[in-house]
Design a protein around this motif. Structure first.
Motif, mmCIF file in Angstrom:
data_model
loop_
_atom_site.group_PDB
_atom_site.id
_atom_site.type_symbol
_atom_site.label_atom_id
_atom_site.label_comp_id
_atom_site.label_asym_id
_atom_site.label_seq_id
_atom_site.Cartn_x
_atom_site.Cartn_y
_atom_site.Cartn_z
ATOM 1 N N LEU A 1 4.381 -1.141 12.236
ATOM 2 C CA LEU A 1 3.664 -0.569 10.955
ATOM 3 C C LEU A 1 4.859 -0.153 9.956
ATOM 4 N N THR A 2 5.984 -0.499 10.366
ATOM 5 C CA THR A 2 7.176 -0.137 9.186
ATOM 6 C C THR A 2 7.152 -0.749 8.139
ATOM 7 N N ASP A 3 7.035 -2.137 8.046
ATOM 8 C CA ASP A 3 7.161 -2.848 6.796
ATOM 9 C C ASP A 3 5.924 -2.519 5.952
ATOM 10 N N ARG A 4 4.604 -2.481 6.475
ATOM 11 C CA ARG A 4 3.612 -1.532 5.761
ATOM 12 C C ARG A 4 3.789 -0.293 5.223
ATOM 13 N N ALA A 5 4.423 0.289 6.085
ATOM 14 C CA ALA A 5 4.683 1.778 5.527
ATOM 15 C C ALA A 5 5.434 1.824 4.466
ATOM 16 N N VAL A 6 6.392 0.909 4.168
ATOM 17 C CA VAL A 6 7.364 0.940 3.281
ATOM 18 C C VAL A 6 6.724 0.729 2.031
ATOM 19 N N GLU A 7 5.868 -0.357 2.055
ATOM 20 C CA GLU A 7 5.042 -0.665 0.872
ATOM 21 C C GLU A 7 4.078 0.322 0.333
ATOM 22 N N GLU A 8 3.513 0.893 1.181
ATOM 23 C CA GLU A 8 2.370 2.338 0.796
ATOM 24 C C GLU A 8 3.356 3.495 0.367
ATOM 25 N N LEU A 9 4.398 3.470 0.815
ATOM 26 C CA LEU A 9 5.270 4.679 0.343
ATOM 27 C C LEU A 9 5.671 4.525 -1.231
ATOM 28 N N LEU A 10 6.183 3.172 -1.502
ATOM 29 C CA LEU A 10 6.463 2.642 -2.580
ATOM 30 C C LEU A 10 5.387 2.937 -3.513
ATOM 31 N N ARG A 11 4.243 2.416 -3.207
ATOM 32 C CA ARG A 11 2.791 2.537 -4.074
ATOM 33 C C ARG A 11 2.622 4.128 -4.457
ATOM 34 N N TYR A 12 2.795 4.902 -3.376
ATOM 35 C CA TYR A 12 2.218 6.141 -3.148
ATOM 36 C C TYR A 12 3.088 6.844 -4.197
ATOM 37 N N LEU A 13 4.268 6.932 -4.002
ATOM 38 C CA LEU A 13 5.585 7.810 -4.639
ATOM 39 C C LEU A 13 5.891 7.180 -6.117
ATOM 40 N N SER A 14 6.049 5.696 -6.178
ATOM 41 C CA SER A 14 6.347 5.540 -7.754
ATOM 42 C C SER A 14 7.414 6.044 -8.372
ATOM 43 N N VAL A 15 8.599 6.299 -7.599
ATOM 44 C CA VAL A 15 9.832 7.055 -8.133
ATOM 45 C C VAL A 15 10.171 6.624 -9.519
ATOM 46 N N ALA A 16 10.186 5.270 -9.859
ATOM 47 C CA ALA A 16 10.524 4.847 -11.012
ATOM 48 C C ALA A 16 9.166 4.899 -12.030
ATOM 49 N N LYS A 17 8.831 5.896 -12.721
ATOM 50 C CA LYS A 17 7.625 6.281 -12.910
ATOM 51 C C LYS A 17 6.910 5.497 -14.391
ATOM 52 N N THR A 18 7.800 5.706 -15.571
ATOM 53 C CA THR A 18 7.627 5.275 -16.623
ATOM 54 C C THR A 18 8.352 4.233 -17.264
ATOM 55 N N PHE A 19 7.976 3.475 -17.949
ATOM 56 C CA PHE A 19 8.850 2.628 -18.722
ATOM 57 C C PHE A 19 8.258 2.244 -20.360
ATOM 58 N N MET A 20 8.952 1.776 -20.961
ATOM 59 C CA MET A 20 8.346 1.696 -22.390
ATOM 60 C C MET A 20 8.501 0.164 -22.872
#
Length: 400
Positions: free
Chosen positions: A264-283
């Protein structure tokens, strides 16, 4: 032209400690009113806030929107162009001049070849944590050292320089220092990188920066490229590792599923990237009049793209506010952006997260927070990258 139903006056600067993984309430409210809202920038200039997945993605792929720093219409004074080499805030053809020589150095295959080294660095960090014993700050003991060591080795930053370099990057990306301190940290980093580039030209070693000196790129350009790679190469991944661990610890059923199923690790990484979105805004700034979501964005107007609400868009992701490591559609997220500016180091970040999360959970089966969740110190929204400042954790000493 469609009628607007919402106006956002300012971007929020804080999140609620009760839901630290969710985008700020004001942004979620804007998305509920529609994927695009009127917005007023800090300098009083009218703009737009785009919160919907499809619209954010379309703007990122649209060459009528510029990434150029000097075109941002957000303050009441002139913004200088991005320094040579800092290609994130440039358009074509300058952007490709700097990015193209790097593409072959960050391929999926090349990053996978680094897996063994990443495993060793991760094991070393976990060994040190275990030897010292609980409690530990996962940020300083685990999340920061792993990506810092790897990106510094890739670019050829000497081992003895990594600590001071990391402190400088933290200062101008953390969002909590004074303007004078920010300028001082940025200046010190620039001076260091200038010395590093000169050293690589004089005596190349086995690293990416040395390879780049064998090109037509100038010292100033190499300095700017190095800054982008070093800053992006550790700050984003470091915050994904720490905030991602925090999120898993707060979702025990998801954590249990990941512990039980390494596949499940690969899918978990993608979901955490989506869920957290640490790079949150750009212009982005419109180069001509452009219609987006039924609204006309006038030439010269700067739009704010909210990645974190786009990745929580119910029109794109089912039950978007749930952390679901088995989610089948998480791979379509925008955490690494989209279009020509899609993150160059995304494959490296993925390998680091896959290795680090798996190793951490396997080494410490009883890992848990050492403080109440509401006491975990969060980075402010003013930081370029969202995350936690420290993450106190503990575990039972005897491994099971």
């Amino acid at each position: 032209m469609g009628e607007l139903v919402h106006t956002a006056t300012t971007l929020p600067t804080t999140r609620q400690s009760s839901c630290p993984f969710d985008p700020p309430a004001e942004l979620l409210d804007a998305r509920r009113h529609g994927p695009i809202s009127r917005y007023t920038h800090a300098g009083g200039q009218p703009g737009w806030l785009i919160t919907g997945y499809d619209l954010v993605r379309s703007v990122l792929a649209d060459s009528r929107f510029s990434s150029r720093k000097d075109l941002l219409n957000v303050v009441d004074f002139e913004i200088p162009p991005a320094p040579p080499g800092e290609f994130l805030q440039m358009d074509e053809p300058q952007h490709s001049r700097y990015r193209k020589p790097l593409v072959g150095k960050f391929t999926v295959r090349r990053m996978r070849l680094l897996t063994e080294r990443i495993e060793q660095v991760t094991a070393d960090c976990l060994d040190a944590m275990e030897k010292t014993g609980p409690p530990a700050d996962l940020v300083t003991a685990f999340a920061k050292p792993i990506p810092t060591i790897i990106i510094c080795e890739l670019l050829g930053v000497p081992y003895q320089d990594r600590g001071s370099f990391q402190e400088q990057i933290d200062a101008f990306m953390g969002g909590e220092v004074s303007e004078a301190e920010l300028i001082a940290a940025y200046t010190a980093t620039q001076e260091y990188l200038a010395e590093l580039v000169a050293a690589k030209r004089a005596k190349p070693t086995d690293d990416v920066l040395s390879e780049l000196t064998d090109s037509d790129l100038t010292d100033e350009e190499l300095k700017g490229i190095s800054l982008i790679l070093l800053a992006a190469g550790f700050d984003t991944t470091a915050n994904m590792l720490s905030l991602g661990t925090f999120a898993l610890l707060q979702h025990p059923e998801q954590l249990a599923a990941l512990r039980a199923d390494p596949e499940l690790t690969d899918r978990a990484v993608e979901e955490l990237l989506r869920y957290l979105s640490v790079a949150k805004t750009f212009m982005r700034t419109a180069l001509e009049d452009v219609e987006v979501g039924g609204q006309t964005i006038k030439a010269g107007t700067t739009v704010v793209l909210s990645y974190n609400t786009a990745n929580r868009d119910p029109d794109r992701f089912a039950d978007p506010h749930a952390l679901d490591l088995r989610r089948p559609d998480a791979g379509g997220h925008l955490a690494f952006s989209h279009g020509i500016h899609q993150c160059l180091g995304q494959q490296l970040a993925r390998v680091e997260m896959r290795v680090a999360f798996r190793a951490l959970l396997d080494r410490f089966p009883t890992l848990r927070l050492a403080v109440p969740a509401e006491e975990v110190a969060l980075r402010p929204e003013t930081a370029d990258i969202y995350g936690v400042k420290s993450l106190p954790v503990t575990w039972d000493k005897e491994r099971s």
